[in-house]
Design a protein around this motif. Sequence first.
Motif, PDB file in Angstrom:
ATOM      1  N   SER A 116       0.840  -1.207   0.000  1.00 24.27           N
ATOM      2  CA  SER A 116       0.000   0.000   0.000  1.00 24.27           C
ATOM      3  C   SER A 116       0.873   1.255   0.000  1.00 24.27           C
ATOM      4  N   GLU A 117       2.023   1.217   0.686  1.00 21.92           N
ATOM      5  CA  GLU A 117       2.928   2.368   0.701  1.00 21.92           C
ATOM      6  C   GLU A 117       3.467   2.655  -0.700  1.00 21.92           C
ATOM      7  N   VAL A 118       3.867   1.610  -1.405  1.00 24.82           N
ATOM      8  CA  VAL A 118       4.426   1.787  -2.745  1.00 24.82           C
ATOM      9  C   VAL A 118       3.355   2.227  -3.735  1.00 24.82           C
ATOM     10  N   GLU A 119       2.174   1.638  -3.636  1.00 29.08           N
ATOM     11  CA  GLU A 119       1.088   2.027  -4.546  1.00 29.08           C
ATOM     12  C   GLU A 119       0.697   3.482  -4.353  1.00 29.08           C
ATOM     13  N   ALA A 120       0.745   3.969  -3.102  1.00 28.28           N
ATOM     14  CA  ALA A 120       0.426   5.374  -2.843  1.00 28.28           C
ATOM     15  C   ALA A 120       1.512   6.297  -3.394  1.00 28.28           C
ATOM     16  N   LEU A 121       2.777   5.872  -3.283  1.00 33.24           N
ATOM     17  CA  LEU A 121       3.894   6.685  -3.757  1.00 33.24           C
ATOM     18  C   LEU A 121       4.019   6.670  -5.270  1.00 33.24           C
ATOM     19  N   LEU A 122       3.797   5.488  -5.874  1.00 37.29           N
ATOM     20  CA  LEU A 122       4.026   5.308  -7.313  1.00 37.29           C
ATOM     21  C   LEU A 122       2.795   4.690  -7.970  1.00 37.29           C
ATOM     22  N   PRO A 123       1.684   5.390  -7.979  1.00 34.27           N
ATOM     23  CA  PRO A 123       0.460   4.810  -8.544  1.00 34.27           C
ATOM     24  C   PRO A 123       0.632   4.479 -10.022  1.00 34.27           C
ATOM     25  N   GLY A 124       0.199   3.279 -10.380  1.00 36.31           N
ATOM     26  CA  GLY A 124       0.237   2.873 -11.780  1.00 36.31           C
ATOM     27  C   GLY A 124       1.510   2.199 -12.223  1.00 36.31           C
ATOM     28  N   LEU A 125       2.575   2.269 -11.431  1.00 40.48           N
ATOM     29  CA  LEU A 125       3.825   1.624 -11.833  1.00 40.48           C
ATOM     30  C   LEU A 125       3.682   0.106 -11.680  1.00 40.48           C
ATOM     31  N   PRO A 126       4.120  -0.671 -12.665  1.00 43.86           N
ATOM     32  CA  PRO A 126       4.002  -2.138 -12.564  1.00 43.86           C
ATOM     33  C   PRO A 126       4.694  -2.663 -11.311  1.00 43.86           C
ATOM     34  N   LEU A 127       3.987  -3.527 -10.585  1.00 40.99           N
ATOM     35  CA  LEU A 127       4.481  -3.973  -9.282  1.00 40.99           C
ATOM     36  C   LEU A 127       4.197  -5.450  -9.078  1.00 40.99           C
ATOM     37  N   ALA A 128       5.223  -6.184  -8.655  1.00 39.74           N
ATOM     38  CA  ALA A 128       5.086  -7.588  -8.284  1.00 39.74           C
ATOM     39  C   ALA A 128       5.649  -7.777  -6.884  1.00 39.74           C
ATOM     40  N   LEU A 129       5.140  -8.795  -6.193  1.00 37.46           N
ATOM     41  CA  LEU A 129       5.607  -9.134  -4.855  1.00 37.46           C
ATOM     42  C   LEU A 129       6.196 -10.532  -4.881  1.00 37.46           C
ATOM     43  N   GLY A 130       7.170 -10.780  -4.013  1.00 37.87           N
ATOM     44  CA  GLY A 130       7.783 -12.094  -3.943  1.00 37.87           C
ATOM     45  C   GLY A 130       7.993 -12.547  -2.512  1.00 37.87           C
ATOM     46  N   ILE A 131       7.857 -13.844  -2.299  1.00 35.99           N
ATOM     47  CA  ILE A 131       8.179 -14.485  -1.023  1.00 35.99           C
ATOM     48  C   ILE A 131       9.267 -15.501  -1.334  1.00 35.99           C
ATOM     49  N   THR A 132      10.440 -15.289  -0.780  1.00 40.83           N
ATOM     50  CA  THR A 132      11.548 -16.165  -1.148  1.00 40.83           C
ATOM     51  C   THR A 132      12.063 -16.957   0.038  1.00 40.83           C
ATOM     52  N   ARG A 133      12.535 -18.157  -0.265  1.00 44.59           N
ATOM     53  CA  ARG A 133      13.189 -19.004   0.733  1.00 44.59           C
ATOM     54  C   ARG A 133      14.672 -19.157   0.407  1.00 44.59           C
ATOM     55  N   MET A 134      15.179 -18.296  -0.475  1.00 40.46           N
ATOM     56  CA  MET A 134      16.616 -18.248  -0.708  1.00 40.46           C
ATOM     57  C   MET A 134      17.298 -17.819   0.589  1.00 40.46           C
ATOM     58  N   ALA A 135      18.500 -18.306   0.813  1.00 35.81           N
ATOM     59  CA  ALA A 135      19.192 -17.995   2.067  1.00 35.81           C
ATOM     60  C   ALA A 135      20.656 -17.702   1.796  1.00 35.81           C
ATOM     61  N   ALA A 136      21.149 -16.631   2.420  1.00 32.70           N
ATOM     62  CA  ALA A 136      22.553 -16.258   2.264  1.00 32.70           C
ATOM     63  C   ALA A 136      23.021 -15.541   3.517  1.00 32.70           C
ATOM     64  N   LEU A 137      24.304 -15.636   3.768  1.00 28.14           N
ATOM     65  CA  LEU A 137      24.942 -14.966   4.894  1.00 28.14           C
ATOM     66  C   LEU A 137      26.036 -14.066   4.345  1.00 28.14           C
ATOM     67  N   LYS A 138      25.978 -12.802   4.729  1.00 24.96           N
ATOM     68  CA  LYS A 138      26.989 -11.852   4.275  1.00 24.96           C
ATOM     69  C   LYS A 138      27.863 -11.422   5.434  1.00 24.96           C
ATOM     70  N   GLN A 139      29.159 -11.558   5.261  1.00 24.34           N
ATOM     71  CA  GLN A 139      30.156 -11.127   6.243  1.00 24.34           C
ATOM     72  C   GLN A 139      31.206 -10.324   5.494  1.00 24.34           C
ATOM     73  N   ALA A 140      31.127  -9.002   5.634  1.00 21.52           N
ATOM     74  CA  ALA A 140      31.970  -8.095   4.849  1.00 21.52           C
ATOM     75  C   ALA A 140      31.713  -8.359   3.359  1.00 21.52           C
ATOM     76  N   ASN A 141      32.770  -8.681   2.585  1.00 25.38           N
ATOM     77  CA  ASN A 141      32.569  -8.942   1.153  1.00 25.38           C
ATOM     78  C   ASN A 141      32.212 -10.396   0.873  1.00 25.38           C
ATOM     79  N   ARG A 142      32.297 -11.230   1.881  1.00 22.30           N
ATOM     80  CA  ARG A 142      32.065 -12.666   1.711  1.00 22.30           C
ATOM     81  C   ARG A 142      30.574 -12.962   1.806  1.00 22.30           C
ATOM     82  N   VAL A 143      30.030 -13.585   0.761  1.00 22.62           N
ATOM     83  CA  VAL A 143      28.611 -13.936   0.747  1.00 22.62           C
ATOM     84  C   VAL A 143      28.501 -15.439   0.514  1.00 22.62           C
ATOM     85  N   THR A 144      27.857 -16.128   1.456  1.00 22.41           N
ATOM     86  CA  THR A 144      27.724 -17.576   1.404  1.00 22.41           C
ATOM     87  C   THR A 144      26.258 -17.950   1.227  1.00 22.41           C
TER      88      THR A 144
END
Length: 292
Positions: free
Chosen positions: A102-130
């Motif tokens: 609702s916040e995005v639709e109010a700010l940017l009415p009419g702009l194409p919008l999709a939502l996602g629910i992801t189960r991807m998992a990563a750990l970031k430690q400085a530049n290292r991403v696992t």
Amino acid sequence: MNIVIVGQGAIGSLLAARCHTQGLNYRVLGRTPTLQPIDWQPYQGEPFSFNPPAITPQTMRGDELLILPLKAYQILPALKLLKPYLKKQKLLLLHNGMGTQSEVEALLPGLPLALGITRMAALKQANRVTETGLGGTDLGWVNPPPKADCLAVEDLLDALLTPCQWHEDLKPLQWAKLAVNAVINPLTALHNIANGQLAQPEYQGQIQALNEEIAMLMRALNIQGVQDLAPRLTQVIDATAANYSSMHQDVTHGRKTEIDYINGYLINEAKRLGLSLPCHVSLYQAIKALQI
């Protein structure tokens, strides 16, 4: 169509690595024009390092797919800054909690919008991403673009987020994840425990009370899946027993949490219907107190 990944968090870096590996046209929009190099360790396979290509808001053409794998509370501020440069871009929001739509639709009415629910998992430690686990992504359009653009976006995301699935109505899945997050995240943060410790007897009374309040609200909103709340929660606690929730990590490291978009969202929806969720209110207040 270029992919633009907003931010260099754990999931944003994971997506950049996937784009790099697959040879997709992409850019990363960081806080500054100079991006961090990424030392990437995939879940399976050999590690490698790469420098993601950068983009600035001023150089966007207007036809990009913007993916925002940010914290829920970062979505609106980021888009407010980008608003002068947004024309016909397509947006994909990837975050925990609910309420940003609702916040995005109010700010940017009419702009194409999709939502996602992801189960991807990563750990970031400085530049290292696992990459710490392989998981799928569920997607749904809120405001689809014209058919040709819609198919182009879906093809891109099918490649980038595989395995993924598109849904006509994402709301039941959003609520299923919200219900799990509204119990696991604040309880593990408050008690400073790993997810699996919530299976101990001392937490069962509080978990049951929280589930009952969520079930009442879902029934009032006619959201499907009430009967699955308890078994799904037990399954997630068991499957992620050794993990520490994102809210636990935020509290541990003194960062702002997404509590306003998780339990806070439930509380606001209940107020709108004239209902009260005292157990969730108590938990919400306890987490807010930790952030002071």
